[in-house]
Design an enzyme around this catalytic site. Structure first.
Site, PDB file in Angstrom:
ATOM      1  N   GLU A   1       0.834  -1.204   0.000  1.00 49.49           N
ATOM      2  CA  GLU A   1       0.000   0.000   0.000  1.00 49.49           C
ATOM      3  C   GLU A   1       0.871   1.257   0.000  1.00 49.49           C
ATOM      4  O   GLU A   1       0.604   2.227  -0.718  1.00 49.49           O
ATOM      5  CB  GLU A   1      -0.921  -0.001   1.223  1.00 49.49           C
ATOM      6  CG  GLU A   1      -1.729   1.264   1.420  1.00 49.49           C
ATOM      7  CD  GLU A   1      -1.717   1.755   2.850  1.00 49.49           C
ATOM      8  OE1 GLU A   1      -1.394   2.935   3.071  1.00 49.49           O
ATOM      9  OE2 GLU A   1      -2.018   0.952   3.758  1.00 49.49           O
TER      10      GLU A   1
ATOM     11  N   GLU B   1      10.086   2.284   2.620  1.00 56.36           N
ATOM     12  CA  GLU B   1       8.761   2.135   3.197  1.00 56.36           C
ATOM     13  C   GLU B   1       8.596   0.854   3.995  1.00 56.36           C
ATOM     14  O   GLU B   1       7.847   0.820   4.973  1.00 56.36           O
ATOM     15  CB  GLU B   1       7.704   2.192   2.086  1.00 56.36           C
ATOM     16  CG  GLU B   1       7.652   3.505   1.347  1.00 56.36           C
ATOM     17  CD  GLU B   1       7.256   4.662   2.246  1.00 56.36           C
ATOM     18  OE1 GLU B   1       6.334   4.491   3.061  1.00 56.36           O
ATOM     19  OE2 GLU B   1       7.883   5.737   2.128  1.00 56.36           O
TER      20      GLU B   1
END
Length: 998
Positions: free
Chosen positions: A72, A145
């Site tokens: 995501e 991330e």
């Protein structure tokens, strides 16, 4: 409803499968399928300018590595059409959206936004579709991330052979989930889900497993799941369906139909009888050491695709659990078994099979088994006695008012309500057909024993799961040991730490170079709206003033669907600090104790039958002309059908003026409220630690800052905890006496009392009459007594404060005083905060530093400028960055595009749609009228680069001497007194001598 559309009609590569008009929601739903890929598309046409889009994918997690969550994040880091680094965050200041985000749920991932601007909608639609369907998924982005191993201190020069700077696990999602796992409520819930739903792994990711995820795994998961054949698209609002279809179809046509993992997972089989599990969890240092267990009992319910029964089960759950008069509350919490519900308590209809859970936190070890016994006895008694018709009527009345109550985010709410069930095979059109569902329920309920039959069918059996978390004093230390051992294991697989250090530092340097290049890259490929799209003149909402019984009344006449919204402020000038600290407990007590003539259960029933709810809370605001002047008081609000306004006023007056603080159960009920608040405090801080740090820093800077800290900060947390831990033998007589004192002046028809009413023009006369009757019964002579205790002053709050708390990550804040709302510099400070957040701090604190969040804020009305970081592994690095942010901003050559983006970011909030009930409230609550708002609007639009440099120098360079800092997190010796830091422990022991936080 578009009558030109017919079922079976083909539109831009889609076929219309069904359409349904829902008059009670004033909308028409269109169910479409993409012919080539099979993508599902639900469009809701409604006369609402706040248009919504979402694309979502079924993402059953294959393990606990958090691959859906990391994906995501990583999909938003660059795409084929927009190959810049992190276009999602770079679009934030290039948009007028009022909502823009992405969510990883247990079995699906969604990417929604909302905006009122058509050009903005098309821009974001293009970016979102390209980001999800055609992401670049670079390995550096996965490292940033997701997770990596690198030097603990980002941005420093590292020698490949030096071990001065330890190598650690890093990554935005990794640190986010370390912070999430520090929240004991979340930990309990996620561990419960592991056991009730073993078929669904932890989609967010367990840090202990996340470091098993590889870059190849990430790409493979995207290829399998982020495909139109596995997608559900959603649009809502007044923009034409045909316009959406053109853009969406072009994006989908390059794909062919494929097979994806759309399996609908179901919970564990409980048919063989009770399953019982016990796991270890952390100690809560703010709670009594003997009240550390959490336990719950859960049952599987019916198929949620049966919308009529699903609605009935929601009603049954509310009857069993909601309110102080509910049977399970009385038997479990009021009896003293535990101070509050467990995090999983309630009816969960998000999956294909519903789950009903009841449990408690703060349970004593010897009482754990008793909880299940009491639950069963309570359910059996309800089955025997039956449900109360009046309570059912109250819930249905609430549902009716919910339909009439127009909110600004109606479309986003619809999307969030439909999506989880839609992914689990529930028909969204059935879920929208509100009147049909309610009519079916009423017909079924008319049959004697309908709800009692559902209770017997699903709950009066032993086919349940009992889940308990018991305290482990070494839990935090074991997490640290596990992470260290896991890191060592990684090093061994690389030939040892000394061998691994050079290539790991090289990779970190490559990532830093990529991040640095991104700060100056060409963003011309990204679409944008412009400041020229922002009207220079604000849209005004006409209000008028009058007097009723010498009380100032602000009227806002608008179309309200037959509802009246009421709000009032009773200014409490000269409120002593000892009473102010009890205002949260006072307002909670008003909604708990009942009166001499009516129990709280009876009052709750009347509130549900006659109103849409009332709220009582502490209120404070800063003068728009002087940041050292503030007012405080009691806020009252509520809404009701026009015909029930008098009943609403009567209930407000009764609850405030007649609550019985002398009753035989008053002390036990107040203790119950205190224990509930204390038990939730540590988790509340873990969820918003930066806000608590910010409040502490602001307490020393302005008068309202001090008020906010006392009411909602760490000072209040400690105050509540001390009272909650007071021995029963000592009693709460002094507390009850002070609460009665507050009651005597809380509601009075005095010069400090003012009201605001929003209603239809046809209801004004009736409302004026009802208000007159209400005000005529209020005391005009009450006074606030002076305090016998010394007042806490701003000097009590240290310039640099560290709060040791059992978290795996840190929360930090730094604040400085600036100027009032009406000052000319206020606009430039707001622009500066956006420039720093988007052009500097996001890059340094999140991308390089690995914190989940960080930025700057300028709160114009409060006259404060500040910085924060959230779930931050390296707070010292963050504080160094923000301390130098003023010089950085002063010396930066700001471009026209930089200023344009900063202004757009501000106007996202300024021009965000308002619910009718909020129209005119800025003026009423803060004294900022529309003329002042218009002047500020013009000042914001006119800010120049030199204005930004000037305020940076004045308030963040020269003004940094006034700064206050606070950090919350693990005690690792990072904040020594030699560097000016004061360690401030949150004590609950009774030997603490003074407040505030020591």
């Amino acid at each position: 409803m578009d009558r030109t559309l017919a079922v079976g009609q083909q539109l831009c590569g889609f076929t219309l499968q069904r359409q349904k008009h829902i008059p009670e929601l004033q909308l028409t739903a269109y169910d479409l399928r993409h012919d080539r890929t099979g993508a599902e598309y639900l469009h809701i046409d409604r006369d609402d300018k706040n248009n919504v889009f979402s694309i979502a994918f079924k993402t059953n997690p294959p393990d606990d590595t958090g691959v859906p969550h990391i994906l995501e994040h990583t999909t938003l880091c660059g795409s084929e059409t927009y190959p810049v680094r992190d276009p999602f965050f770079k679009m934030l200041p290039r948009s007028l959206s009022n909502f823009m985000n992405a969510f990883t749920s247990s079995d699906h991932t969604s990417y929604p936004f909302a905006t009122t601007n058509r050009k903005d909608f098309n821009n974001l639609l293009s970016v979102y579709l390209d980001a999800t369907l055609n992401p670049l998924l670079k390995e550096n982005d996965f490292a940033q991330e997701g997770w990596r191993i690198g030097p603990a201190n980002p941005g420093q020069q590292h020698e490949a052979t030096s071990a001065d700077d330890p190598l650690v696990f890093k990554g935005v999602v990794y640190n986010e989930m370390k912070g999430q796992m520090s929240d004991a409520s979340y930990l309990y819930y996620i561990k419960f889900q592991d056991h009730i739903f073993p078929a669904i792994n932890n989609s967010g990711g367990d840090p202990r497993k996340m470091t098993d995820l590889t870059y190849a795994d990430l790409k493979d998961f995207h290829a399998k799941n982020y495909h139109p054949s596995n997608a559900k698209l959603f649009t809502y609002g007044n923009m034409p369906l045909a316009d959406h279809l053109t853009e969406i179809s072009q994006r989908l046509e390059r794909f062919s139909r494929s097979r994806a993992d759309k399996e609908i997972k179901i919970p564990v089989d409980l048919s063989a009888g009770p399953l019982e599990y016990t796991v270890k969890g952390p100690i809560d240092p703010l709670v009594d050491k003997d009240m550390q267990h959490k336990t719950s009992t859960s049952w599987l319910m019916g198929d949620t695709s049966d919308t009529a029964e699903n609605f009935a089960l929601r009603i049954m759950s509310s009857l069993l659990l909601d309110g102080y008069g509910s049977p399970l509350y009385r038997d479990l919490i009021e009896s003293g078994l535990g101070p509050d519900w467990s995090p999983n308590t309630g009816y969960d209809a998000g999956g294909r099979i519903g789950i009903f859970s009841v449990g408690l936190i703060g349970v004593k070890g010897q009482d754990v088994r008793k909880v299940k016994e009491v639950i069963m006895a309570s359910l059996q008694k309800v089955h025997l006695d039956g449900f109360d018709q009046g309570k059912v009527d109250g819930l249905l009345h609430q549902a009716e008012l919910g339909l009439k109550h127009n909110t600004a985010n109606f479309g986003m709410g619809i999307m969030q309500r439909l999506q989880p069930a839609w992914f689990n095979g529930v028909d969204p059109l059935d879920m929208l057909a509100w009147n049909d569902t309610v009519s079916t329920f009423k017909a079924n309920y008319a049959r004697l024993g309908y709800l009692e039959g559902l209770l017997e069918k699903y709950l009066l059996n032993d086919k349940c799961l009992i889940f308990t978390m018991e305290p482990d004093t070494d839990y935090g230390a074991k997490l640290v040991e596990e992470e260290s051992a896991r890191l060592s294991s990684k090093f061994r697989s690389m030939g040892g730490e000394s061998e691994a250090r050079a290539p790991l530092i090289r990779k970190e340097s490559e990532l830093l170079e990529a991040q640095s290049r991104a700060s100056t890259e060409d963003l011309s490929c990204l679409p944008s709206v412009h400041v020229s799209d922002v009207p220079r003149q604000m849209q005004r909402k006409n209000v008028r003033d009058s007097k009723v019984e010498d009380v100032s009344v602000q009227w806002r006449e608008a179309s309200t669907n037959g509802l009246t919204y009421f709000r009032a402020i009773n200014v409490l000038q000269g409120l002593p600090g000892e009473l102010r600290m009890l205002m949260p407990l006072f307002t909670d007590s008003l909604m708990r104790l009942g009166t001499k003539n009516r129990t709280m259960e009876q009052l709750e029933d009347l509130l549900k039958l006659k109103t849409g709810g009332i709220a009582l809370s502490y209120h404070s605001t800063t003068s728009p002309h002087d940041i050292q002047k503030s007012t405080e008081g009691l806020s009252l609000s509520g809404y009701a059908l026009d015909g029930n306004v008098s009943a609403m006023y009567e209930l407000l007056g009764t609850i405030i003026q007649e609550t019985d603080f002398n009753g035989p159960e008053a002390e036990s009920r107040v203790r119950e409220l205190l224990q509930s608040a204390a038990n939730g405090a540590l988790d509340a801080i873990a969820g918003a630690g930066h806000s608590y740090a910010r409040r502490y820093t602001e307490a020393a800077l302005t008068s309202q800052g001090l008020l906010n800290e006392q009411i909602g900060g760490l000072t209040q947390v400690q105050h509540t905890g001390l009272l909650a831990s007071r021995p029963s033998s000592e009693g709460l007589g002094d507390v009850l006496s002070k609460l009665k004192t507050i009651q005597r002046f809380a509601l009075s028809n005095s010069t400090g009392f003012r009201t605001a009413i929003t209603c239809g023009s046809e209801a004004v006369s009736r409302n004026a009459s009802a208000l007159r009757n209400f005000l005529s019964n209020l005391d005009r002579s009450s006074t606030i007594p002076s305090s016998g205790e010394s007042e806490v002053s701003a000097t009590t709050y240290n310039a640099k404060a560290f709060f040791p708390l059992p978290y795996q990550v840190y929360y930090s804040a730094l604040s400085v005083p600036t100027v009032p709302y009406a000052h000319a510099d206020s606009a430039a400070l707001q622009v500066l905060s956006q420039l720093l957040t988007h052009k500097h701090l996001h890059h340094e604190i999140r991308e390089k530093g690995g914190a989940y969040g960080g930025g700057a804020y300028s709160r114009g009305l409060s006259g404060l400028f500040g910085f924060y970081s959230y779930r931050d592994p390296n707070p010292l690095n963050t504080l160094n960055i923000v301390q130098d942010a003023g010089r950085w901003a002063r010396d930066k050559q700001w471009t026209k595009q930089d200023l344009e983006e900063a202004k757009l970011s501000i106007f996202q909030g300024v021009d965000a749609p308002e619910s009718i009930s909020e129209e005119g409230m800025t003026r009423f609550l803060s004294g900022v009228d529309e003329d002042m708002e218009q002047r500020k609007r013009e000042q914001l639009l006119d800010v120049k680069a030199q204005d930004v440099a000037d305020v940076a120098q004045t308030y963040l360079v020269a003004g940094m001497a006034k700064a206050r800092e606070a950090v919350l997190g693990a005690e690792k010796g990072l904040f020594p007194s030699a560097d000016g830091w004061s360690s401030k422990r949150l004590h609950l022991a009774q030997d603490v001598a003074s407040e505030p936080v020591d």
